[in-house]
Design a protein around this motif. Structure first.
Motif, PDB file in Angstrom:
ATOM      1  N   VAL A  53       0.859  -1.183   0.000  1.00 54.38           N
ATOM      2  CA  VAL A  53       0.000   0.000   0.000  1.00 54.38           C
ATOM      3  C   VAL A  53       0.899   1.238   0.000  1.00 54.38           C
ATOM      4  N   ASP A  54       0.690   2.071  -1.009  1.00 51.06           N
ATOM      5  CA  ASP A  54       1.504   3.283  -1.138  1.00 51.06           C
ATOM      6  C   ASP A  54       1.357   4.168   0.099  1.00 51.06           C
ATOM      7  N   LYS A  55       2.489   4.794   0.507  1.00 53.53           N
ATOM      8  CA  LYS A  55       2.478   5.638   1.704  1.00 53.53           C
ATOM      9  C   LYS A  55       1.458   6.757   1.586  1.00 53.53           C
ATOM     10  N   ARG A  56       1.370   7.377   0.404  1.00 58.93           N
ATOM     11  CA  ARG A  56       0.417   8.482   0.236  1.00 58.93           C
ATOM     12  C   ARG A  56      -1.020   8.000   0.357  1.00 58.93           C
ATOM     13  N   GLU A  57      -1.275   6.795  -0.134  1.00 58.92           N
ATOM     14  CA  GLU A  57      -2.620   6.243  -0.035  1.00 58.92           C
ATOM     15  C   GLU A  57      -2.966   5.960   1.431  1.00 58.92           C
ATOM     16  N   LEU A  58      -1.990   5.432   2.173  1.00 61.22           N
ATOM     17  CA  LEU A  58      -2.207   5.183   3.601  1.00 61.22           C
ATOM     18  C   LEU A  58      -2.508   6.478   4.344  1.00 61.22           C
ATOM     19  N   VAL A  94       4.289  -6.260   9.671  1.00 58.68           N
ATOM     20  CA  VAL A  94       4.188  -5.068   8.831  1.00 58.68           C
ATOM     21  C   VAL A  94       5.578  -4.780   8.281  1.00 58.68           C
ATOM     22  N   ILE A  95       5.723  -4.956   6.960  1.00 57.22           N
ATOM     23  CA  ILE A  95       7.040  -4.746   6.372  1.00 57.22           C
ATOM     24  C   ILE A  95       7.040  -3.481   5.530  1.00 57.22           C
ATOM     25  N   ASN A  96       8.213  -2.876   5.396  1.00 59.79           N
ATOM     26  CA  ASN A  96       8.397  -1.668   4.606  1.00 59.79           C
ATOM     27  C   ASN A  96       9.058  -2.044   3.291  1.00 59.79           C
ATOM     28  N   PRO A  98      10.971  -0.271   0.538  1.00 56.26           N
ATOM     29  CA  PRO A  98      11.573   1.046   0.314  1.00 56.26           C
ATOM     30  C   PRO A  98      11.116   1.681  -0.990  1.00 56.26           C
ATOM     31  N   GLY A  99      10.727   2.966  -0.891  1.00 57.30           N
ATOM     32  CA  GLY A  99      10.316   3.713  -2.067  1.00 57.30           C
ATOM     33  C   GLY A  99       8.889   3.470  -2.484  1.00 57.30           C
ATOM     34  N   ARG A 100       8.210   2.497  -1.827  1.00 56.62           N
ATOM     35  CA  ARG A 100       6.846   2.184  -2.247  1.00 56.62           C
ATOM     36  C   ARG A 100       5.846   2.344  -1.112  1.00 56.62           C
ATOM     37  N   GLY A 101       5.958   1.577  -0.064  1.00 54.73           N
ATOM     38  CA  GLY A 101       4.983   1.677   1.017  1.00 54.73           C
ATOM     39  C   GLY A 101       5.095   0.546   2.000  1.00 54.73           C
ATOM     40  N   TYR A 102       3.948   0.125   2.555  1.00 51.98           N
ATOM     41  CA  TYR A 102       3.933  -0.894   3.596  1.00 51.98           C
ATOM     42  C   TYR A 102       3.001  -2.036   3.199  1.00 51.98           C
ATOM     43  N   CYS A 103       3.264  -3.222   3.820  1.00 47.37           N
ATOM     44  CA  CYS A 103       2.483  -4.406   3.472  1.00 47.37           C
ATOM     45  C   CYS A 103       2.277  -5.251   4.720  1.00 47.37           C
ATOM     46  N   LEU A 104       1.046  -5.770   4.917  1.00 48.25           N
ATOM     47  CA  LEU A 104       0.784  -6.749   5.968  1.00 48.25           C
ATOM     48  C   LEU A 104       1.083  -8.115   5.358  1.00 48.25           C
ATOM     49  N   ALA A 105       2.242  -8.683   5.745  1.00 49.53           N
ATOM     50  CA  ALA A 105       2.759  -9.858   5.058  1.00 49.53           C
ATOM     51  C   ALA A 105       2.313 -11.177   5.672  1.00 49.53           C
TER      52      ALA A 105
END
Length: 945
Positions: A53-58, A94-96, A98-105
């Motif tokens: 999920v993109d940081k801006r969207e979050l 919750v992983i990061n 880099p350059g994209r966003g975060y993900c519930l893995a």
């Protein structure tokens, strides 16, 4: 409204269940408290599980109503990870990316809706206070206390007021509800003033009817047969009565567990003490992201956010928040109260108010218990419980700034009319009551938390005790430092004061009081003399200058103590020299100090002062005077018959020979500096702020290049800097950089020269070494010239010269004037170039007593060539060659030969040029790839063609 939680379909991952509709998170079936924003992030990531999920969207989803930056997102992601126990890579949910966003893995399991069975009532337990919605930085403490309670049955959470003992106890109690089948009873003793009602209060909390004057037997009868957890809160004021009862019921009721909170332990049999530590605070010098990673600053920011919607911590304010948290010692209550002031004063304003007693009156939540509504009330609660002796000692201890020893504490306590035995007992009790803290250190140190110190400091003034206690404090540190100085009076060992550097804040405070209107200047003069060497050894030159100047101005001339004045004059001379420049005040201080040392027939101090005078004379360019001072020191060293003193004097003489231009003698006297042995122990080096051996090494490195050994010069230069780094003395490192830089400039190693020059400029700026900074600027100018940037090089050299002349730092002025003349000539400003180099030559009275005179003569010859005066130029080249030979300076001789050889080449005297240059090149057995030898060989090649 109907309860929708039963219709909520849970999302499971690991030990967690997320109920999105009812906004609830559970771990192993128990509620897990999570802030609203963090929960919003988790729900959104769960909806998009496995996707990035993109940081801006979050941010847009979670903060739809306000504008925030990524710092807020990172903060709440960190909060979420901590709640999920996200410690290592393997367990990260919750992983990061880099350059994209975060993900519930984590793999998710979605369950159908279910209906919960009602939980049977837990029994007549006294209602527990509600736990905090989110408790910051205490997860580990809750876990530890829960484990200790299960293993030991009787645990007391101990800590100062406002640190969060009750919050931790309540969290532990809620976790224990299932274990004790709901039989958890909370007993708040905070409002209890009648100690005879202790047992009755416990009985009432258990729902028991008390029908006798002594409810303890009946209480025990009930508790013996039950598995119960009793939570005793705020016990410090009734601890004498409660301790024996608690010990008895734990012994006689095997199913009973007791969790207590108190500012001191019960000292009861079977008790396990858990000392609750302050919230971790950010250290100095960290950025926004790091500040927000610490619990103390997280709490501060969260409390601000609760009252200031949309608040975001900025990069500019982050260091202030870190400072506030440190100043408040990570005490949760103090941090919350300070955060409550930000709305009115801003973060900077709140930080500035911490020093005032007004901050003790800041009010917190209206719903808080009275003693937690202000810091003053919280501290008064503890202070008012103290017996007279303990309160008197505590008031006295408020005079200390930072850490202090037991010996220092006793000295101050005795001034309060407390006997030593009483004082030792009082300090022990104050420590157990969390009013004094210990400091992690090699030697045991105590300290008062800043808020406690401010509060009891006010009590000290109110009681009219301040002046008496401050006098005792100043007298103690005067005597303490004097004893250390006497111990090292032989000046044979360095570092005598270094182990006591943590006393610095108290020494400063004692000096400030002594020279204040209410202080005692006699104590001030004594203390300044005692602390002078302390400041020098710590390289606190500005402070040394301040206090020695005040002390010398306050001396009672008719009754002056000769040794005391000698000590002050010596330290004053050093501090003025390195902070104010090479003024006549430096010569005056050293001369007067030397006179007094001779009156006392103190050979060690005579040699110390001769070394100081030697430094001064080299800095003002009086190299022959420096040689005379070194030779005078030889006589003192012979009388001392001490190998270390002899070595130091040899190095003084060697350095003077180098600066005068006697390079063979310089190398001979200084080469012993390359050998490390017991005889080369520095002669109390810290007290002059620099190391004699390092100065000898730089003279040796330069002397090796001048005498025709470039490779060994480079090796010695690098070794010198490494050795200086290990000493951790700012002046010493600065000196090593200044003088070894020239070795790299001379051999043409621009890259390493640039690295050292930039390091010198930065080092001088950080340590406020003004002349050193000016030297670095001048050396940068010289490097720019060598690289062809004439305008910038000339500009740097002019700026450097202005500062060095203003501070009478003359040791480098002729060197920079020579470089400036070269730069001006290269810009075709020949007249100004000649004037500049002539002024430099005129600075040397006998036209020979300086290491750089051959180079000045050569440069003048080069400028004369540019102006078309070849015959006159040849005369100066010959003078340079002659002086180089007398100085054993093969490096300068080669340069002069190259310049003269080029002139002869132009006028057809090829054979003469070859005959001049070839034997000089042949004398070099190393350094063939250095700048001058490459130029010489190129010229020889052209001459041979």
């Amino acid at each position: 409204m109907p309860d929708t939680s039963d219709q909520d379909s849970p999302i499971s991952f690991g030990p967690f269940q997320l109920f999105a509709s009812s906004r609830r998170l559970e771990k192993d079936g128990a509620p897990l408290h999570l802030g609203g924003r963090a929960l919003d992030i988790l729900i959104f990531l769960a909806e998009r599980a496995g996707q990035v999920v993109d940081k801006r969207e979050l941010i847009k989803r979670v903060w739809s109503d306000v504008t925030v930056d990524e710092g807020s997102l990172r903060f709440h992601i960190t909060t979420l990870r901590k709640a999920l126990g996200d410690a290592g890579e393997g367990s990260r949910y919750v992983i990061n990316v880099p350059g994209r966003g975060y993900c519930l893995a984590a793999p998710l399991l979605r369950s159908p809706p279910f209906h919960r069975q009602p939980t049977p009532p837990a029994g007549p337990a006294h209602p527990l206070p509600s736990p905090l919605t989110r408790m910051i930085g205490r997860d580990e403490a809750v876990e530890q206390v829960s484990s200790e309670l299960a293993a030991h049955r009787f645990v007391t959470i101990v800590g100062p007021g406002g640190i969060g003992k009750t919050s931790v106890a309540v969290a532990v109690a809620h976790r224990a509800l299932e274990t004790f089948d709901g039989q958890v009873y909370f007993v708040d003793f905070g409002a209890l003033s009648d100690t005879s009602l202790v047992a009755g209060t416990i009985a009432a909390a258990l729902g028991l009817t008390v029908n006798s004057d002594d409810p303890a037997p009946g209480l025990l009868t009930v508790l013996r047969s039950r598995r119960t957890l009793l939570v005793f809160d705020s016990c410090e004021h009734i601890i004498d009565e409660l301790a024996p009862l608690a010990e008895r019921i734990v012994q006689e009721a095997p199913g009973l567990h007791v969790l207590a909170t108190s500012r001191e332990s019960f000292r009861a049999e079977g008790e396990r003490v858990h000392r609750l530590l302050p919230l971790a605070c950010p250290p100095e010098g960290v950025g926004l992201a790091e500040v927000l990673a610490y619990p103390a600053s997280q709490l501060f920011v969260e409390r601000i956010t609760e009252s200031l919607s949309g608040f975001e911590l900025s990069d500019e304010d982050a260091p202030l928040v870190a400072e506030i948290c440190r100043r408040l010692d990570g005490i949760a209550l103090a941090i919350e109260l300070a955060a409550g002031r930000v709305n009115a004063h801003g973060i900077a304003g709140t930080a500035s108010l911490l020093d005032s007693r007004f901050s003790l009156q800041w009010r917190g939540r209206r719903t808080a218990i009275p003693r937690h509504q202000t810091l003053s009330a919280a501290l008064a609660w503890s202070y008012d419980l103290l017996p007279a002796a303990e309160s008197a000692v505590l008031r006295g201890l408020s005079v200390f700034v930072g850490p202090f020893t037991l010996e220092a504490a006793l000295a101050v306590a005795l001034s309060q009319g407390i006997s030593e035995i009483q004082a030792v007992e009082a300090i022990s009790n104050l420590l157990s009551k969390s009013l004094i803290a210990t400091v992690p250190a090699e030697r045991l140190r105590y300290r008062l938390l800043d808020t406690t110190r401010t509060f009891v400091g006010g009590k000290l003034v109110e009681n009219g005790e301040a002046n008496r206690v401050e006098r005792a404090h100043a007298e103690y540190f005067r005597d303490f430092l004097r004893d250390i100085a006497l111990k090292f009076a032989g000046l044979q060992s360095a570092g005598g004061f270094l182990p006591y550097a943590d006393h610095l804040p108290n020494v400063r405070a004692a000096l400030i009081w002594s020279f204040s209107e209410k202080g005692d200047r006699t104590i001030g003069v004594d203390l300044a003399a005692s602390s002078a060497q302390f400041f020098l050894e710590l390289t606190l030159l500005t402070e040394c200058y301040r206090w020695t100047r005040q002390a010398l101005a306050s001396l009672d001339k008719p009754a002056v103590d000769v040794r005391q004045e000698m000590t002050l004059q010596a330290a004053h001379g050093v501090s003025v020299m390195f902070t104010q420049g090479n003024t006549e005040a430096v010569r005056s201080a050293f001369t007067r100090g030397l006179q007094l040392a001779e009156e006392l027939e103190d050979l060690h101090w005579q040699l110390w002062l001769l070394r100081g005078l030697h430094i001064y004379l080299t800095r003002i360019g009086d190299f022959h005077g420096a040689l005379g001072t070194g030779e005078r020191g030889e006589g003192v060293a012979r009388k001392l018959n001490d190998p270390a003193a002899t070595l130091n004097v040899e190095w003084m003489v060697g350095v003077a020979h180098h600066l005068i231009g006697n390079q063979r003698e310089a190398v001979r006297f200084c080469e012993s500096a390359m050998v490390q042995n017991s005889d080369s122990q520095r002669l109390n080096i810290g007290h002059l702020g620099y190391d004699d051996r390092i100065v000898a090494l730089v003279a040796l490195a330069r002397g090796l290049w001048l005498t025709g050994r470039p490779d060994r010069a480079i090796e010695a230069a690098r070794y010198t800097v490494r050795e200086a780094e290990q000493l951790e003395q700012p002046l010493t490192l600065g000196i090593s950089l200044i003088w070894t830089i020239y070795v790299f400039l001379w051999v043409g190693d621009w890259r390493n020269a640039e690295t050292l020059i930039e390091r010198l400029i930065d080092h001088a700026a950080r340590h406020f070494l003004g002349p050193y900074h000016a030297v670095g600027i001048g050396q940068k100018g010289e490097l720019l010239l060598r690289r062809g940037d004439l305008a910038a090089g000339v500009e740097h050299l002019r700026a450097s010269q202005a500062t060095l002349y203003a501070t009478r730092h003359r040791i480098m002025t002729t060197v920079f004037a020579t470089a400036l003349a070269e730069g001006l000539a290269a810009q075709n400003h020949v007249v100004e170039a000649l004037s500049t180099v002539d002024e430099a030559i005129a600075e040397i009275p006998d036209h020979g007593g300086s290491f750089d005179m051959p180079e000045m003569l050569r440069v003048k010859g080069d400028i004369l060539v540019r102006s078309g005066e070849a015959a006159e130029a040849e005369r100066f080249f010959r003078k340079s060659l002659d002086l180089s030979r007398r100085q054993s300076a093969l490096g300068w001789e080669l340069r002069a030969a190259i310049s003269l050889g080029r002139v002869w080449q132009q006028c057809g005297r090829v054979g003469d040029a070859r005959a001049l240059l070839a034997p000089l090149v042949a004398r070099y057995g190393e350094g063939l790839q250095t700048r001058d030898l490459i130029a010489a060989n190129e010229l020889l090649g052209a001459l041979n063609r």
